[in-house]
Design a protein around this motif. Structure first.
Motif, PDB file in Angstrom:
ATOM      1  N   TRP A 266     -14.278 -65.801  30.017  1.00  0.00           N
ATOM      2  CA  TRP A 266     -14.127 -65.827  31.474  1.00  0.00           C
ATOM      3  C   TRP A 266     -14.979 -64.745  32.117  1.00  0.00           C
ATOM      4  N   SER A 267     -15.133 -64.843  33.450  1.00  0.00           N
ATOM      5  CA  SER A 267     -15.969 -63.854  34.134  1.00  0.00           C
ATOM      6  C   SER A 267     -15.156 -62.610  34.461  1.00  0.00           C
TER       7      SER A 267
ATOM      8  N   ALA B 131     -12.036 -66.689  25.809  1.00  0.00           N
ATOM      9  CA  ALA B 131     -12.341 -67.804  26.715  1.00  0.00           C
ATOM     10  C   ALA B 131     -13.697 -67.607  27.377  1.00  0.00           C
TER      11      ALA B 131
ATOM     12  N   PHE C  90      -3.823 -59.840  26.212  1.00  0.00           N
ATOM     13  CA  PHE C  90      -4.392 -60.502  27.395  1.00  0.00           C
ATOM     14  C   PHE C  90      -5.910 -60.294  27.426  1.00  0.00           C
TER      15      PHE C  90
ATOM     16  N   LEU D 236      -7.497 -62.783  25.142  1.00  0.00           N
ATOM     17  CA  LEU D 236      -7.435 -64.112  25.762  1.00  0.00           C
ATOM     18  C   LEU D 236      -8.654 -64.310  26.660  1.00  0.00           C
ATOM     19  N   HIS D 237      -8.927 -63.284  27.472  1.00  0.00           N
ATOM     20  CA  HIS D 237     -10.044 -63.315  28.407  1.00  0.00           C
ATOM     21  C   HIS D 237     -11.367 -63.347  27.655  1.00  0.00           C
TER      22      HIS D 237
ATOM     23  N   ARG E  28      -9.992 -55.187  32.140  1.00  0.00           N
ATOM     24  CA  ARG E  28      -9.278 -55.169  33.411  1.00  0.00           C
ATOM     25  C   ARG E  28      -8.275 -56.326  33.483  1.00  0.00           C
ATOM     26  N   PHE E  29      -8.708 -57.499  33.044  1.00  0.00           N
ATOM     27  CA  PHE E  29      -7.800 -58.653  32.999  1.00  0.00           C
ATOM     28  C   PHE E  29      -6.605 -58.334  32.099  1.00  0.00           C
TER      29      PHE E  29
ATOM     30  N   SER F 144      -4.133 -56.053  33.855  1.00  0.00           N
ATOM     31  CA  SER F 144      -3.360 -56.732  34.897  1.00  0.00           C
ATOM     32  C   SER F 144      -2.299 -57.650  34.290  1.00  0.00           C
TER      33      SER F 144
END
Lengths: 373, 373
Positions: free
Chosen positions: B130-131, B128, B121, B124-125, B136-137, B140
């Motif tokens: 992402w912010s 991409a 995960f 993945l973040h 942490r993403f 989760s």
């Protein structure tokens, strides 16, 4: 509301009894497991019990109509009632697990005015002066307590369903419970995804994506699913189940929108959470999506810059609150809440449910959307 | 082992079918949920399937003896068999959930040669762009996938139990499953507690505490509980259940002691984990407790200093391995394994179980304690 008060007491008693059983089992394994029982007890001592109430009223709504001329023999009726209480308690345990894992993901410090569970395990470690990092120990303890509560919620449901005479009713109830678990869990993922990936989407998309999060993470979970579980336990007909869903879904949306407003503007003394908690977390709610779509480019950039900064101070929170309020987004959210409540009220008005239940559902609708905590 | 191979295939088919169902439900909610199905599929594609095997052989051990002169009608027999396959699959899903949460707590990078779920995960973040923080993403996402798998394991069990004609058999099976969940979860806690609080206890206490961790976290969970679940599904008598427990418990201890040796001395190419992984994690195993009690003060302090340092390099790992080996602790653990296997073998030798099952259990006992991965 006397019936509701009695229900809340019965759920508390069932929760206490179950925890006492498990605590004595854990004590036989090791004294050091005491925090599991203690923290679980604190989590299950509070809360608004909305899920239990909606489950109970889902059951009540259909129960007396099934065949009013042929009431169940007293024994069956009372074991069915006991099954409903167990299911309500199972929902509260599941919710406690969700809160523990949610606080862990959000890194929240408090829950209902107490330190969050990961912080409590962290303090245990720090106070004892154990080796390794206290924060890591705290996170692991909370992860495990959440897992334990998930398993226990399932045991409570099973114990309730075992009391039912009709296996098809038990199966229908399990389907509802399982669907609820899956939907809320993936809804949580969509929520953290939105916090991370919002910038990839246009303002219009952000709004519809925020609605999708609300629907799965909260609306279905908090209201529609408990109602459907209760209705399943009462052997609801399809039209009854449909009316309850048509009532529960918009009401759930309104419920969560109220929560979003409280997360930004709520009084810490009443919510048990620090002021502006959702702003520090960077939650991409409908409120935020609406505010962004109404703000000028400069103000929007300022909002984006501050939102999600865990270090926001009181002044910055106040500034963000003003920016959001001045955009007109708060009034708009209030209008959407009102609209959804009225959708819910009309869904229930002519539903094939008992009159007492329709009145009760209507009162619950007011209560969950006009709250201050 | 033809029957075991067939079982592994049937469990795989049941897992694939269940995941395909859930994946299409998730796809209806949002395309972005695709990683849940994909990661779950990878987790459930591998593994040794010991839990499924022990559940199946727990059932087989008692099934044909219940009343050999009055075999079940074919239909009942086949739905009972289907229930056992579902229960085996439920155990594998539960185990997948436990691995996801375990890797998260241990901050492990790999699982079966692939990146662990939180790392997937996280990637993945990161990919991409992402912010927010990718780590942490990642955490989760893994927390939520674990929760989802816990719920799904329960659904698989329910689906199996719904096929059974006798509700008391289903209830007995649920009790075993519930107890297993509670015991392994608190066993995990005792494990992290030992990592943190070991220094408070004398060497003798450390050994008995390490044994307690093994018993709850692993021995009961990996072998005794699956056997008992299978036996419950076969309507085991109390003496049968007791024999299976007396076989499963020492075997489970031996199983975990083998795992502890592999965690320190295992070949990464075979275990799918980096060399000396348990040393970096600071696991306070029986192996470590024995080594500490056999080392001189200076060598013990050197061991304590390095153990649990996540940054240990290859040379330090080799040094720790030599220290532990030279202490004689490895031979001692091998002797304890042998002793426990012989306890298990004698428990099963005269047990009131089918001859085929006794032979099979005896072969499984060799297999789980002589493995290299």
């Amino acid at each position: 509301m006397a019936e509701s008060t009695r229900l809340v007491d019965l759920v508390q008693t069932a929760a206490d009894r179950f925890l006492a059983d498990r605590e004595s089992e854990l004590a036989e394994i090791a004294d050091e497991l005491q925090p599991f029982g203690g923290f679980a007890r604190d989590l299950l001592a509070g809360g608004k019990r909305f899920r239990a109430l909606f489950c109970y009223w889902g059951w009540q709504s259909v129960r007396s109509l099934v065949d009013p001329l042929d009431p169940l023999p007293t024994d069956d009726r009372s074991s069915e009632f006991e099954a409903v209480i167990q299911a309500c308690t199972a929902l509260e345990f599941f919710h406690a697990a969700a809160l523990v894992h949610d606080d862990l993901m959000d890194n929240s410090d408090t829950r209902r005015g107490l330190p969050s569970v990961h912080r409590r395990f962290e303090s245990l470690h720090a106070k004892a002066g154990w080796s390794g990092r206290s924060a890591r120990f705290g996170r692991s303890g909370a992860l495990l307590l959440g897992d334990l509560l998930l398993g226990w919620s399932d045991e409570l449901l099973d114990a309730g369903l075992a009391l039912l005479a009709d296996p098809s009713v038990a199966r229908a109830a399990r389907v509802e419970f399982g669907r609820m678990r899956t939907e809320v869990t993936v809804g949580q993922y969509l929520d953290i995804l939105e916090e991370a990936a919002w910038a990839e989407h246009s303002e219009t998309d952000q709004l519809s994506r925020a609605h999708r999060v609300i629907l799965f993470k909260s609306a279905k979970y908090s209201i529609e699913a408990p109602l459907a579980l209760g209705a399943a336990l009462g052997g609801a007909s399809l039209p009854q189940l449909e009316s309850l869903r048509s009532f529960g879904r918009p009401l759930g949306v309104a419920y969560q929108l109220r929560d979003d407003l409280l997360g930004v503007f709520g009084d810490p003394a009443q919510t048990g959470k620090p002021a502006g908690d959702d702003l520090r977390e960077g939650k991409r709610t409908v409120l935020i999506a609406l505010a962004r779509s109404r703000l000028s480019g400069g103000a929007r950039r300022a909002l984006d810059e501050l939102l999600g900064d865990p270090e926001l101070d009181g002044q910055q929170v106040t500034m963000l609150q003003s920016t959001i309020r001045d955009s007109g987004a708060v009034e708009q959210v209030e209008r959407i809440i009102e609209h959804n409540v009225s959708l819910a009220q009309s869904a229930v008005a002519d539903a094939p449910l008992t009159r007492a239940a329709r009145e009760q559902l209507s009162r619950l609708a007011e209560r969950v959307t006009q709250r201050t905590s």
